[in-house]
Every structure is written in C-alpha cells, then in structure tokens.
Design an enzyme around this catalytic site. Sequence first.
Site, short mmCIF file in Angstrom:
data_model
loop_
_atom_site.label_atom_id
_atom_site.label_comp_id
_atom_site.label_asym_id
_atom_site.label_seq_id
_atom_site.Cartn_x
_atom_site.Cartn_y
_atom_site.Cartn_z
CD GLU A 1 -2.90 0.99 -0.05
OE1 GLU A 1 -3.52 2.02 -0.34
OE2 GLU A 1 -2.99 -0.05 -0.75
CD GLU B 1 -0.64 7.70 -2.99
OE1 GLU B 1 -1.22 6.66 -3.33
OE2 GLU B 1 -0.75 8.20 -1.85
CG ASP C 1 -4.94 2.66 4.82
OD1 ASP C 1 -4.18 2.74 3.85
OD2 ASP C 1 -4.85 3.39 5.82
#
EC number: 2.7.1.146
Length: 454
Positions: A263, A293, A436
């Site tokens: 992650e 990202e 998450d």
Amino acid sequence: MIDEVRELGIYTAYNANVDAIVNLNAEIIQRLIEEFGPDKIKRRLEEYPREINEPLDFVARLVHALKTGKPMAVPLVNEELHQWFDKTFKYDTERIGGQAGIIANILVGLKVKKVIAYTPFLPKRLAELFKEGILYPVVEEDKLVLKPIQSAYREGDPLKVNRIFEFRKGTRFKLGDEVIEVPHSGRFIVSSRFESISRIETKDELRKFLPEIGEMVDGAILSGYQGIRLQYSDGKDANYYLRRAKEDIRLLKKNKDIKIHVEFASIQDRRLRKKVVNNIFPMVDSVGMDEAEIAYILSVLGYSDLADRIFMYNRIEDAILGGMIILDELNFEILQVHTIYYLMYITHRDNPLSEEELMRSLDFGTILAATRASLGDINDPRDVKVGMSVPYNERSEYIKLRFEEAKRKLRLKEYKVVIVPTRLVPNPVSTVGLGDTISTGTFLSYLSLLRRHQ
C-alpha cells in the site's frame, strides 16, 4: 464473497501509531493564546516554522490553520514535546493510525481466519489500540511464538503519536485586538517524525522466522516505506533499510509463494520516492495507490509530461496510460487505483481472473469502504450489508462513459483494465483510512478469487 475472504490468513507490517484527537473549542484556543501571548505568537507566525521544535511553533501554526480554515500537517521533530502535549491537552479519543495498524483492525473486524501484525515498535499505549484477535510474532527460546498483540508490548519502545486537532467553522477567538472566526471546518495534524520511529524493518531476531510466517498465511500487506529517511545519525541510510525490506519480501515468499500487496503512500522527497519504487515494486505482486501517487511515480520514472497531465486534468485515460507504464516498467502483477469516484485494476491479459471477477473484487473494496464510512468502523462481517445498501456515486454513469472512450483511444490488447464506481456515503461517520479499507477489501477478494482458479 465475505465467507471466502474469511478463510484467508494475512500478515501485515510495518507502520502503526496512535492517533490522538482533540476537538478544539474557543476556550482551549483562547487559553493557549493567553499562555504564550498574542505578540509572541504573531512574531512566530511571521517566521512561519515548517516543523515543531517547541510549543510556540505549534501554537503559531495552529492559529494560522484556524485563520485560513485549511487542513494542515506539520511534523513534530522534538521528541521531548510528547510530555508537553500530553499534559496540555485532554484527548477526546485515541485510535489506531498508520496503514498496517488500520488494516490489521479491519481484518480482525471481518473475522479473517488468521491476522498476524508486525510493527518494529510496540509500546503498551499502541498495543492497547489493536483489536482482540490480532497476533504478534515474538521469539522465545529461539522459537517463533504468536502472542495476542495486547500482551506482546515492550516497555521502553519508542511511541509514534499523531495528534489531530479538529476545528469547526464559526469558532471565534481573539488574538490581541484581532477577532478571528474560523472560515471552514478542518483538522490540524501534528505528525511525529523522530529518527527513533523511522527505522522501518523486521528486527534481526525475528527475521529468520519470516519463511515460517509466510507458510502460515495466504498473503501479506506491507506499508510504511514513506517513513524511511535518506540518512540516519548512526551512518545508516535509506539504501540499508530498503535492502532489509527486500530481504523481508524474499523470506516471506521463500517456503510458500504468497501474494504480497504494497500500500503506497505519497513520499515528498523525490530521491526517496525513486528508491522505494525501484527497489520494492518489482519484488511484490500487487500495489495500491491513488491517482496523485500515479503522477508522483511517473515523474521519477521520467514521464513528467504525463504526470503533469494527470495533476492538471485528472482524466481517466491518463490514469490508465500512467498505470500501464508503471505496471510494465516495474514489472508486478496488478495495480489497484482508488479515487473518490472510481476504483480501477490494471493487469496483464494473462491474469487468471476474468474482467467480471476483477470487477467483483473492486466492488468488494468499495462495499467495505462504504461500510466503514457509514459506521465509523467494521466490527463484524455482517456489517458489510450496510455498505452493500449504499448506492454508487452520482457520477457513475459519466465515469463509465469516459472509461469506454478511453478504451477506444488506448491500446489495451495486452491488458485487462476494469473500473467500478465508488459507493459514496453522503455524511460519513469517518473518512480516516478509507483508502486502506479499499485496498484491504480488493486484495482479500483478489486472493479468494485466485483460489478458485488453482
């Protein structure tokens, strides 16, 4: 899907911390201003400290956040200030933070068969925030022992506390003669960044047992590499800890070729980002990230024009193209992308899962996130019914249309690319850890669907 997911065993590492939350009101803010004096605060505000070395740095940056109403995070670099914060503020709640900590609690809330969580530092205050049922690996008499995590804490271990100061729109306070009204609700985060808690690693005594841990589980979720530093005071550096991180992955897979998911979290330092991406991604099977990202990674891989397009226009076709480049350049199995309005998988054409199965996996991720947003947490597998009843977001048809257009423009013959709209909760109880949660759900369901093909 939920019953199959519960048959899995998962190992998660490395980052966990305490999130200590203070709900600010005018009285608390005014007390701080009177203690330090409005003139001193204004002078320090002009200096605009970028890190917190002493209490006045904190108060000045907090006042700035309140004046602008913008969410902000400032690193705390003086470990001695732990005591000052704990004496000055009464925390409204303390909860688990850090990706590995949040993920471990989600896994045990789903009643997954075996959850082993590891963090190199486990002080009592942190251990108590993990839920019952999580196991922590320790070495006793040169044997691997899995202990309930609450009883495995170590006295004297360093503690990472992120202090979150929630503020509300309309709160009024005085700074000398100036009356300030907070224009927007938000949060001011004081994030601990000490060298003592930035060594992301498996301790030497446990490392040799990683192949044994790998045999006990079906997959591993690794996170926290953003905490590594380029240099340490003892002469060690990022390369040292990344070599150890790669060895951890090799050892986990040594006796049983388990799937490993990383992650990813944004790394501001470009040099460190490049090191993490180039060292870790080719070693693992699955990577999860958001679209920003993707752009950050493309920029260090030499695709700055595409990275800029993603930042500026946020188009699905650019995210897909960027994802395909990352998958090919870094040579792993599957990329999972989570954004506010859609989730996406990019994998190669020879992936054993069909596009329909991949979409089911993504949908399980958005169901879990909608459950957590609705309830604030997941404490029972039956909770997912709440997430299943949350409709897809209002842009879902538009997203499907844009995706079909992107597929016509791009050459996707060698890939399987699927997109599922997210289920958005209008008034979420909590938004912390939703990325998450998505990654936990997608990885678990991906593993369980792969099992059907074995």
